[in-house]
Each structure stands twice: as C-alpha cells, then as structure tokens.
Scaffold this active site. Structure first.
Site, PDB file in Angstrom:
ATOM      1  N   ASP A  87       0.798  -1.117  -0.126  1.00  0.00           N
ATOM      2  CA  ASP A  87       0.184  -0.111  -0.126  1.00  0.00           C
ATOM      3  C   ASP A  87       0.932   1.337   0.079  1.00  0.00           C
ATOM      4  O   ASP A  87       1.686   1.554   1.080  1.00  0.00           O
ATOM      5  CB  ASP A  87      -0.877  -0.120   1.159  1.00  0.00           C
ATOM      6  CG  ASP A  87      -1.782   0.921   1.437  1.00  0.00           C
ATOM      7  OD1 ASP A  87      -1.491   2.036   0.563  1.00  0.00           O
ATOM      8  OD2 ASP A  87      -2.939   0.922   1.827  1.00  0.00           O
ATOM      9  N   HIS A  88       0.918   2.058  -1.061  1.00  0.00           N
ATOM     10  CA  HIS A  88       1.778   2.982  -1.470  1.00  0.00           C
ATOM     11  C   HIS A  88       1.482   4.174  -0.252  1.00  0.00           C
ATOM     12  O   HIS A  88       2.365   5.099  -0.063  1.00  0.00           O
ATOM     13  CB  HIS A  88       1.894   3.411  -2.797  1.00  0.00           C
ATOM     14  CG  HIS A  88       3.220   4.161  -3.157  1.00  0.00           C
ATOM     15  ND1 HIS A  88       4.025   4.722  -2.310  1.00  0.00           N
ATOM     16  CD2 HIS A  88       3.732   4.279  -4.310  1.00  0.00           C
ATOM     17  CE1 HIS A  88       4.953   5.051  -2.856  1.00  0.00           C
ATOM     18  NE2 HIS A  88       4.898   4.823  -4.269  1.00  0.00           N
ATOM     19  N   ARG A  89       0.509   4.230   0.487  1.00  0.00           N
ATOM     20  CA  ARG A  89      -0.007   5.169   1.251  1.00  0.00           C
ATOM     21  C   ARG A  89       0.822   4.969   2.551  1.00  0.00           C
ATOM     22  O   ARG A  89       1.163   5.983   3.471  1.00  0.00           O
ATOM     23  CB  ARG A  89      -1.230   5.153   1.772  1.00  0.00           C
ATOM     24  CG  ARG A  89      -2.215   5.728   0.603  1.00  0.00           C
ATOM     25  CD  ARG A  89      -3.925   5.133   0.820  1.00  0.00           C
ATOM     26  NE  ARG A  89      -4.122   3.934   1.195  1.00  0.00           N
ATOM     27  CZ  ARG A  89      -5.205   3.568   1.655  1.00  0.00           C
ATOM     28  NH1 ARG A  89      -6.225   4.135   1.874  1.00  0.00           N
ATOM     29  NH2 ARG A  89      -5.239   2.132   2.048  1.00  0.00           N
TER      30      ARG A  89
END
Ligand code: CAO
Length: 459
Positions: free
Chosen positions: A431-433
């Site tokens: 999850d790039h967040r």
C-alpha cells in the site's frame, strides 16, 4: 365542461424550421400547466414547449423529425375547466417576463428554460360588427388572445458545456439523482434519451444489489454470450462470492505497487533437502514456504510499517506488536487465508506442521472463522504450481502481501563464470500510502538476503 385549446409553438427567438427531436405526450395523456409536450432542437440549443393549460391531450399534431416555427400547431388539449379559467385570467406573458424569470434561476436550471406556449381558443376573434350588443352595463371584455411570448433559447455557451440532453431529460435525470455527464447518449449525435437515464439508474441499482462498492464506477455491460455459441450458467461458490467482494474493495481502496525481486536459494534448498530425517520424524513436508514465512516475520520486525494498518480516516498507523501471517490456500471452492499465529516464536518444523494442518482443514472446508482472522500480512505462494511472477492484491487493511512464484535454475555470474543457481521470484505488493517505493525495495532486499543466508533467520 372542458375547453379544447390548440397549443402552438411560441416565439422561439430567431429560429425558423427547428427540428422536433422528441414528442413527450400522446393522445389521452393528462398534462399539467408547464408539462413539456415536445422538445425542439436548433443547431445551438434544445428547448421544451410546455403546455400552458392543464387537461387531456386529444390530438398530437406533430411527429419527431418535423420542422416547426413560431405558430406551428403542436397539439390539442381539452383543458380542465379550472385550468381554462386560470389561463384566461392570466396576464399575457411577454418576452420580458420570460427573460426575467429565467435570470433568477440557477445556472443548470437556466439550461432548462422552457418556451411559454400561448393559449389559443377554437373560436376565432369576433369582428366589431359581429360583436353582440351588451345586455348589461360594464360587461367584462373577453380576454385578448395572448401573444406568443419570446424566450431566447439557452445555448451551450450560455451555461457551459452540458451533456447533450433535452430539458425534460435533464429534469428527469435530476429527479432520479443521475449524473448526466456519466451517461452515454444513444440518440442522434449522442443525445441522451429517457431510456439511457433509466438504464443508468437500473445498472446503478443492480450494482448495489450485487454488492457494488457504490463508487459510481460504470458497470460492466450485460452481454448475451449465447449470441456467439452455447453457454451454461453456474452459481459462484460461496467462498468466491465473499472473497470477490473483499478483493474488489481492496483493489479499489489501496493504491497498489508491486516490487519484484529474486532470491538465490541454492544453499537454502540444499539445506531443506537435508532435513529428510526431521521431516520423517515430525511426519511433515518441509517446503520452501516455511523459510519464506520466517524471512517475512524477520522483515516485519526490522520494518515496523510492514506490520501495520492504516486507520480508517487515513491519519494514523496502527503498529502491531504481534506477528501473525496469513497464507493463501487454494481450495476446490476458492481461496481461503488461514492465519499462522506468533510466527516469530516458532521454528520451521512447527510452522510446516501447522501450515500442513491448516491447509488440510481449509481444503476440507473445516476452518473456523477465527482461524482466518487477525493476520498482519499475507503470503500467496504459487511456487508449487508455476509461474515467474504475479501481482498479488493487498489483503486490506493489511499493508502488504508477498507473492512467491516457482524457483528455477538460472545462470548467475559468480565473478568468473556463469553458474547454475536456484532462483526464487518474489513479488511484494504494498500500500503506497504506508510504504514508499524505496522502503519496499529495502524490505524486499532484506527478505532476499534472509533467504540467501538462512543464518540471518536466527537474528
Ligand atoms: N518453487 C519451486 N517449488 C516449490 C515452490 C517454489 N516456490 N513452492 C513449493 N514448491 C514445491 C514444494 O516443495 C512441493 O514439492 P515436493 O512435492 O517435491 O515436496 C510442491 O511444490 C508442492 O508444494 P505445495 O504447494 O503443496 O506446498 P507449499 O508449502 O509450497 O504451499 C500452500 C502450501 C497451501 C500455500 C499451497 O498448497 C497453495 O494452496 N498454494 C496456492 C495459493 C494460492 O492459491 N494463491 C493465490 C492467491 S490469489 O488467488
């Protein structure tokens, strides 16, 4: 008693011979004052012609494709008594009235300005000579025929670019809460028709019924496959229906990136093969997966963001101080993910034993719900089947998943020559967040080095 009234096309500005693109009523329909009767379209605008009276349509004198100008007969309406009286009592609506009224309306509403049709009676106006002699003093003079009011149509430039739809359709869409900009028109020049709006609403509703995510994404159109050959329809398994919804939610919510890497597991696999006695003693198969699980648990300790979840508002990270790993198991009915608990405290033999027991229970459909809950991260291993890589979907609210594909012998340069080495492909989706690309590369390199030198798993 009803009063038959001819409804004429009112003053429509500088336009002559305007196309009729929709006829919205048929004989027998009842209409209210202001109900749209037809829709006209010039090269610059569309506009409705409304009924100036309430009553029943007795004749429609116009068809789609006709061309009309001011004064053309649209329909005949048998006006209800009160409506006829109201109409005759109304002051004639002049051009100024119409323009002022529309200026007070909001921008979108302005695009639906309707031309005011004049009320006409069947009886021709009487000449002075034929006028009856008044029997009573001060009689009320008969109402003068209303002049057709003038209302300039709204052009695209008046109200910004609008989806191509008639005012009646705009009103219909607004009443149903349908966003016209998301609807593809099937009419001429892509004009949005009533059926298009109805179809849009229908698919939005059916998306809701089938567990649609409510995101407003356009639905995949229904296709009749039997047009091209024989077909059969079978229901999805319960597991597929449940996991499908979960996967779609995760796919839509998580900004996924997958980092690809390779580990040279020549030594590790050689070591694994030396564990035959231990395997036989514990009556368990020691596969590569046990080592991968251990390597991932080490990475979770070294990189706390890997063992975290994003709070629902996206403002905080919940860091977990336990190390539970879900392992995707392929069953006849679909994918299930039992969870191995406290992986950091367990050895390879114990993990292999637990994994064997859990995957057997998964395939027999005997897993309990709590055995599939509480995972911090997941592993999806297709290594026993094949493939050189894939992009697994993060099992949200987890923040990463490790994909494992089939190890293969590949040539590797050892500084002097190419040597045959056993190479294991790894795919870390994250999850790039929560995890940056550089951090993902470091995590992946950490897992690779733990597998390339299994002594590191002891650290
Ligand atoms: N490379 C080469 N060989 C591999 C391998 C790899 N990465 N992974 C496993 N193998 C070998 C094993 O060593 C075993 O060989 P032997 O029979 O010679 O011992 C054979 O392949 C079969 O292994 P396995 O798949 O039965 O066992 P496992 O521990 O590797 O995996 C489990 C267990 C439950 C994860 C697996 O059976 C499974 O269900 N995998 C599918 C997961 C899945 O569907 N993922 C997709 C999720 S998204 O739809």
């Amino acid at each position: 008693m009803s009063d038959s009234q001819d409804i004429l096309v009112p003053d429509i500005g500088d336009f002559d011979s305007v196309d009729v693109i929709e006829v919205l009523v048929s004989p027998g329909d009842t209409v209210d004052v202001e109900s749209p009767l037809i829709t006209l379209e010039s090269d610059k605008a569309t506009m409705d012609v409304p009924s100036p009276v309430a009553g029943t349509v007795t004749e429609v004198r116009i068809a789609v494709g006709d061309q009309v100008s001011q004064g053309s007969l649209v329909a005949v309406v048998a006006a209800t008594e009160s409506s006829a009286q109201d109409t005759s009592a109304q002051a004639p609506a002049g051009p100024k009235d119409g323009a002022e009224a529309s200026e007070d309306r909001p921008k979108e509403e302005a695009s639906e300005r309707t031309a005011q049709a004049p009320a006409q009676t069947d009886a021709p106006p009487q000449s002075d000579s034929e006028a009856p002699v008044p029997k009573e003093p001060n009689p009320t003079p008969p109402p003068a025929p209303r002049p057709p009011p003038s209302l300039p149509p709204v052009t695209e430039s008046d109200s910004g670019p609008l989806p191509h739809a008639s005012p009646a359709i705009r009103r219909f869409a607004r009443e149903l809460g349908a966003d016209l900009s998301k609807i593809n028109g099937s009419g001429t020049h892509g004009r949005i028709l009533k059926e298009d709006v109805a179809q849009f609403i229908k698919s939005a509703l059916s998306q809701g019924r089938t567990g649609g995510d409510g995101s407003g994404l356009p639905a995949i159109p229904e296709v009749d496959f039997s047009r091209w050959g024989p077909v059969a329809t079978e229901p999805l398994s319960r597991i597929k229906r449940i996991s499908g919804r979960h996967l779609q939610r995760a796919w839509l919510n998580v900004p996924h990136v997958t980092h690809h890497d390779e580990a040279d597991i020549t030594e590790l696999d050689a070591f694994r093969k030396t564990l035959k006695d231990e395997s036989a003693y514990a009556q368990v198969r020691i596969t590569l997966l046990g080592f991968v699980i251990k390597a991932l648990a080490s990475a979770m300790k070294a990189f706390p963001t890997l063992n975290a979840s994003l709070s629902p508002d996206g403002e905080n990270l919940v860091l977990k101080h336990y190390f539970h790993i879900g392992v995707a198991v392929d069953t006849e009915n679909g994918l299930v993910v039992p969870v191995l608990r406290d992986v950091d405290t367990k050895g390879i033999l114990e993990l292999a034993t637990e994994l064997g027991a859990l995957s057997a229970r998964a395939r027999d459909g005997k897993l309990k719900p709590d055995e599939m809950q509480g995972g911090c991260i997941s592993i999806s291993s297709l290594g026993g089947i094949g493939g050189i890589g894939f992009t697994p979907i993060v099992n949200a609210p987890e923040v990463a998943i490790l994909g494992v594909s089939r190890a293969q012998i590949k040539p590797r340069w050892d500084g002097n020559a190419f040597a045959p080495r056993l190479i294991l492909p790894l795919d870390l989706s994250y999850d790039h967040r929560v995890i940056d690309g550089a951090e993902a590369a470091r995590i992946s390199a950490f897992i690779v080095s733990a597998l390339e030198d299994s002594r590191r798993l002891l650290l």
